[in-house]
Design a protein around this motif. Structure first.
Motif, PDB file in Angstrom:
ATOM      1  N   ASN A   1       0.853  -1.190   0.000  1.00 14.84           N
ATOM      2  CA  ASN A   1       0.000   0.000   0.000  1.00 14.84           C
ATOM      3  C   ASN A   1       0.888   1.239   0.000  1.00 14.84           C
ATOM      4  OD1 ASN A   1      -2.042   1.829   0.156  1.00 14.84           O
ATOM      5  ND2 ASN A   1      -2.856   1.139   2.124  1.00 14.84           N
ATOM      6  N   LYS A   2       1.048   1.823  -1.164  1.00 15.36           N
ATOM      7  CA  LYS A   2       1.996   2.918  -1.306  1.00 15.36           C
ATOM      8  C   LYS A   2       1.661   3.757  -2.532  1.00 15.36           C
ATOM      9  CE  LYS A   2       7.062   3.292  -1.496  1.00 15.36           C
ATOM     10  NZ  LYS A   2       8.271   2.488  -1.714  1.00 15.36           N
ATOM     11  N   SER A   3       1.773   5.062  -2.393  1.00 16.38           N
ATOM     12  CA  SER A   3       1.624   5.998  -3.523  1.00 16.38           C
ATOM     13  C   SER A   3       0.375   5.752  -4.363  1.00 16.38           C
ATOM     14  CB  SER A   3       2.852   5.934  -4.437  1.00 16.38           C
ATOM     15  OG  SER A   3       4.042   6.041  -3.704  1.00 16.38           O
ATOM     16  N   GLY A   4      -0.754   5.518  -3.707  1.00 19.79           N
ATOM     17  CA  GLY A   4      -2.008   5.355  -4.438  1.00 19.79           C
ATOM     18  C   GLY A   4      -2.237   3.989  -5.036  1.00 19.79           C
ATOM     19  N   THR A   5      -1.319   3.041  -4.758  1.00 18.13           N
ATOM     20  CA  THR A   5      -1.471   1.673  -5.273  1.00 18.13           C
ATOM     21  C   THR A   5      -1.560   0.690  -4.107  1.00 18.13           C
ATOM     22  OG1 THR A   5      -0.222   2.194  -7.281  1.00 18.13           O
ATOM     23  CG2 THR A   5      -0.437  -0.130  -6.720  1.00 18.13           C
ATOM     24  N   THR A   6      -2.585  -0.161  -4.142  1.00 15.97           N
ATOM     25  CA  THR A   6      -2.772  -1.172  -3.099  1.00 15.97           C
ATOM     26  C   THR A   6      -2.842  -2.551  -3.741  1.00 15.97           C
ATOM     27  OG1 THR A   6      -4.107   0.452  -1.901  1.00 15.97           O
ATOM     28  CG2 THR A   6      -4.179  -1.812  -1.086  1.00 15.97           C
ATOM     29  N   VAL A   7      -2.186  -3.540  -3.100  1.00 13.45           N
ATOM     30  CA  VAL A   7      -2.231  -4.925  -3.588  1.00 13.45           C
ATOM     31  C   VAL A   7      -2.778  -5.821  -2.482  1.00 13.45           C
ATOM     32  CG1 VAL A   7      -0.905  -6.860  -4.542  1.00 13.45           C
ATOM     33  CG2 VAL A   7      -0.215  -4.514  -5.066  1.00 13.45           C
ATOM     34  N   TRP A   8      -3.700  -6.698  -2.855  1.00 17.17           N
ATOM     35  CA  TRP A   8      -4.249  -7.696  -1.930  1.00 17.17           C
ATOM     36  C   TRP A   8      -3.960  -9.094  -2.468  1.00 17.17           C
ATOM     37  CZ3 TRP A   8      -6.899  -3.388  -3.541  1.00 17.17           C
ATOM     38  CH2 TRP A   8      -7.446  -2.533  -2.578  1.00 17.17           C
ATOM     39  N   ILE A   9      -3.843 -10.041  -1.562  1.00 19.70           N
ATOM     40  CA  ILE A   9      -3.673 -11.451  -1.945  1.00 19.70           C
ATOM     41  C   ILE A   9      -4.724 -12.276  -1.207  1.00 19.70           C
ATOM     42  CG2 ILE A   9      -2.192 -13.482  -1.582  1.00 19.70           C
ATOM     43  CD1 ILE A   9      -1.114 -12.082  -3.844  1.00 19.70           C
ATOM     44  N   GLN A  10      -5.237 -13.281  -1.900  1.00 16.61           N
ATOM     45  CA  GLN A  10      -6.138 -14.248  -1.267  1.00 16.61           C
ATOM     46  C   GLN A  10      -5.602 -15.627  -1.627  1.00 16.61           C
ATOM     47  OE1 GLN A  10     -10.413 -15.032  -2.528  1.00 16.61           O
ATOM     48  NE2 GLN A  10     -10.732 -13.392  -1.050  1.00 16.61           N
ATOM     49  N   SER A  11      -5.086 -16.335  -0.640  1.00 16.35           N
ATOM     50  CA  SER A  11      -4.486 -17.645  -0.907  1.00 16.35           C
ATOM     51  C   SER A  11      -5.570 -18.703  -1.016  1.00 16.35           C
ATOM     52  CB  SER A  11      -3.508 -18.006   0.213  1.00 16.35           C
ATOM     53  OG  SER A  11      -2.781 -19.148  -0.142  1.00 16.35           O
ATOM     54  N   LEU A  12      -5.507 -19.496  -2.080  1.00 16.14           N
ATOM     55  CA  LEU A  12      -6.533 -20.519  -2.312  1.00 16.14           C
ATOM     56  C   LEU A  12      -6.009 -21.925  -2.082  1.00 16.14           C
ATOM     57  CD1 LEU A  12      -8.006 -19.042  -5.617  1.00 16.14           C
ATOM     58  CD2 LEU A  12      -8.892 -18.756  -3.318  1.00 16.14           C
ATOM     59  N   ASP A  13      -4.732 -22.130  -2.372  1.00 17.68           N
ATOM     60  CA  ASP A  13      -4.147 -23.459  -2.246  1.00 17.68           C
ATOM     61  C   ASP A  13      -2.652 -23.309  -1.995  1.00 17.68           C
ATOM     62  OD1 ASP A  13      -3.096 -26.002  -2.529  1.00 17.68           O
ATOM     63  OD2 ASP A  13      -4.408 -26.569  -4.190  1.00 17.68           O
ATOM     64  N   GLU A  14      -2.270 -23.415  -0.718  1.00 19.49           N
ATOM     65  CA  GLU A  14      -0.870 -23.183  -0.333  1.00 19.49           C
ATOM     66  C   GLU A  14       0.090 -24.103  -1.086  1.00 19.49           C
ATOM     67  OE1 GLU A  14       0.600 -20.945   1.573  1.00 19.49           O
ATOM     68  OE2 GLU A  14      -1.272 -19.919   2.005  1.00 19.49           O
ATOM     69  N   GLU A  15      -0.316 -25.344  -1.255  1.00 17.16           N
ATOM     70  CA  GLU A  15       0.595 -26.330  -1.841  1.00 17.16           C
ATOM     71  C   GLU A  15       0.902 -26.049  -3.304  1.00 17.16           C
ATOM     72  OE1 GLU A  15      -0.612 -30.337  -1.197  1.00 17.16           O
ATOM     73  OE2 GLU A  15      -0.756 -30.090   0.976  1.00 17.16           O
ATOM     74  N   ARG A  16      -0.083 -25.510  -4.007  1.00 16.94           N
ATOM     75  CA  ARG A  16       0.122 -25.313  -5.444  1.00 16.94           C
ATOM     76  C   ARG A  16       0.303 -23.850  -5.807  1.00 16.94           C
ATOM     77  NH1 ARG A  16      -4.296 -26.679  -8.197  1.00 16.94           N
ATOM     78  NH2 ARG A  16      -3.188 -26.439 -10.122  1.00 16.94           N
ATOM     79  N   SER A  17       0.509 -23.000  -4.813  1.00 16.91           N
ATOM     80  CA  SER A  17       0.732 -21.576  -5.043  1.00 16.91           C
ATOM     81  C   SER A  17      -0.404 -20.929  -5.835  1.00 16.91           C
ATOM     82  CB  SER A  17       2.051 -21.330  -5.800  1.00 16.91           C
ATOM     83  OG  SER A  17       3.120 -21.920  -5.133  1.00 16.91           O
ATOM     84  N   LEU A  18      -1.594 -21.518  -5.755  1.00 17.98           N
ATOM     85  CA  LEU A  18      -2.742 -20.947  -6.453  1.00 17.98           C
ATOM     86  C   LEU A  18      -3.315 -19.831  -5.588  1.00 17.98           C
ATOM     87  CD1 LEU A  18      -4.628 -21.220  -8.924  1.00 17.98           C
ATOM     88  CD2 LEU A  18      -6.017 -22.788  -7.594  1.00 17.98           C
ATOM     89  N   HIS A  19      -3.367 -18.632  -6.133  1.00 17.56           N
ATOM     90  CA  HIS A  19      -3.855 -17.515  -5.346  1.00 17.56           C
ATOM     91  C   HIS A  19      -4.551 -16.498  -6.240  1.00 17.56           C
ATOM     92  CE1 HIS A  19      -0.067 -16.011  -6.938  1.00 17.56           C
ATOM     93  NE2 HIS A  19      -0.483 -14.790  -6.700  1.00 17.56           N
ATOM     94  N   LYS A  20      -5.306 -15.629  -5.583  1.00 22.12           N
ATOM     95  CA  LYS A  20      -5.900 -14.505  -6.290  1.00 22.12           C
ATOM     96  C   LYS A  20      -5.101 -13.266  -5.911  1.00 22.12           C
ATOM     97  CE  LYS A  20     -10.783 -15.895  -6.357  1.00 22.12           C
ATOM     98  NZ  LYS A  20     -12.128 -15.478  -5.937  1.00 22.12           N
ATOM     99  N   ILE A  21      -4.942 -12.377  -6.853  1.00 20.78           N
ATOM    100  CA  ILE A  21      -4.280 -11.112  -6.576  1.00 20.78           C
ATOM    101  C   ILE A  21      -5.180  -9.986  -7.073  1.00 20.78           C
ATOM    102  CG2 ILE A  21      -2.961 -11.154  -8.755  1.00 20.78           C
ATOM    103  CD1 ILE A  21      -0.662  -9.800  -7.148  1.00 20.78           C
ATOM    104  N   LYS A  22      -5.236  -8.914  -6.290  1.00 24.51           N
ATOM    105  CA  LYS A  22      -6.029  -7.752  -6.680  1.00 24.51           C
ATOM    106  C   LYS A  22      -5.170  -6.520  -6.481  1.00 24.51           C
ATOM    107  CE  LYS A  22      -9.810  -7.004  -4.266  1.00 24.51           C
ATOM    108  NZ  LYS A  22     -11.231  -7.138  -3.904  1.00 24.51           N
TER     109      LYS A  22
END
Length: 274
Positions: A43-64
């Motif tokens: 969260n810096k300079s007007g840009t924010t990143v979120w992560i939602q982990s779906l499957d730890e083992e397979r590194s499957l995640h959502k990013i926003k």
């Protein structure tokens, strides 16, 4: 396209391809706006990143990723995200990108391949993309499909876009908010540093690059087929029509599984190219 709060899918049956309807766009918008269940990683300079982990083992995640743009109109942002020819100029991670054909006036199929952080193998996708202006806002979203003429390549890993896209919110004549939402299965077990790097470094960097590209677009477009914008004027398109029956949904289990989980990050510094 899966709905944000359930396992409901847009596809009526396994393997069948559906063109997103109004409900799918509304679902995508709702997930872009929702912050519950997401972890802020940047969260810096007007840009924010979120992560939602779906499957730890397979590194499957959502990013926003959300970026406030105080110097770009929603219309310009929409043009830049659509313009394939311009993307080849500003997107330094792109290897190859082109449109394959169209399904409707606001749905097409395209190919995109990109460079991955070393020492990972490069990735590519074939996606069905749809777009929709909603008032003064815009949504562009896609998911992976299979097309017999564009099978996986030997030197690439075929990734899967479960649901990826952009929402552009009009905030004034020269001001917009861009939200990028991606649920991508990169195939294979990726090392943790890749997921961390994408949320802490690559996503914010990519958003800044888009913003920078928007500032130069008007001047560039004046010199490159300035009236040609088939995403606004569908009658301009020269893409062949693809019958829906030629496509099927790209499933993860039909692709080779690549295990890159033990690869260490190289010390190579990435350079920005204008």
């Amino acid at each position: 396209l899966p709905r944000p709060t359930s396992s409901l899918s847009l596809h009526p049956s396994p393997g069948s391809v559906a063109i997103p309807d109004d409900q799918a766009f509304a679902s995508f918008k709702a997930e872009c706006l929702c912050e519950e269940g997401w972890n802020v990683t940047y969260n810096k300079s007007g840009t924010t990143v979120w992560i939602q982990s779906l499957d730890e083992e397979r590194s499957l995640h959502k990013i926003k990723c959300r970026m406030v743009c105080n110097d770009v109109s929603a219309e310009t942002m929409y043009d830049v995200l659509h313009d394939t020819e311009y993307r080849r100029k500003w997107d330094s991670s792109v290897i190859e990108t082109f449109d394959i054909g169209r399904l409707t006036v606001n749905t097409d199929v395209g190919y995109y391949s990109w460079k991955c952080p070393k020492p990972l193998r490069n990735r590519d996708v074939v996606t069905l993309r749809s777009w929709l202006p909603i008032g003064k806002d815009y949504i562009i979203m896609n998911y992976s499909v299979k097309h017999s003429k564009y099978p996986p390549k030997k030197d690439m890993v075929r990734a899967i876009s479960v649901q990826t896209g952009y929402m552009i919110q009009h905030q004034g004549p020269n001001h917009c908010v861009l939200t990028y939402l991606a649920q991508v299965d990169p195939r294979g077990s990726l090392p943790k540093w890749v997921v961390n790097k994408s949320s802490l470094f690559l996503a914010p960097k990519a958003m800044k690059k888009i913003n920078k590209a928007c500032l130069k677009y008007s001047e560039w477009k004046q010199r490159h087929n300035k009236a040609y914008k088939p995403w606004l004027f569908p009658e301009q398109t020269t893409l062949p029509i693809i019958p829906l029956c030629e496509l099927s949904v790209q499933r993860a289990d039909s692709l080779e599984n690549i295990d890159e989980s033990c690869l260490a990050e190289t010390g190579e510094r990435e350079r920005d190219s204008d």
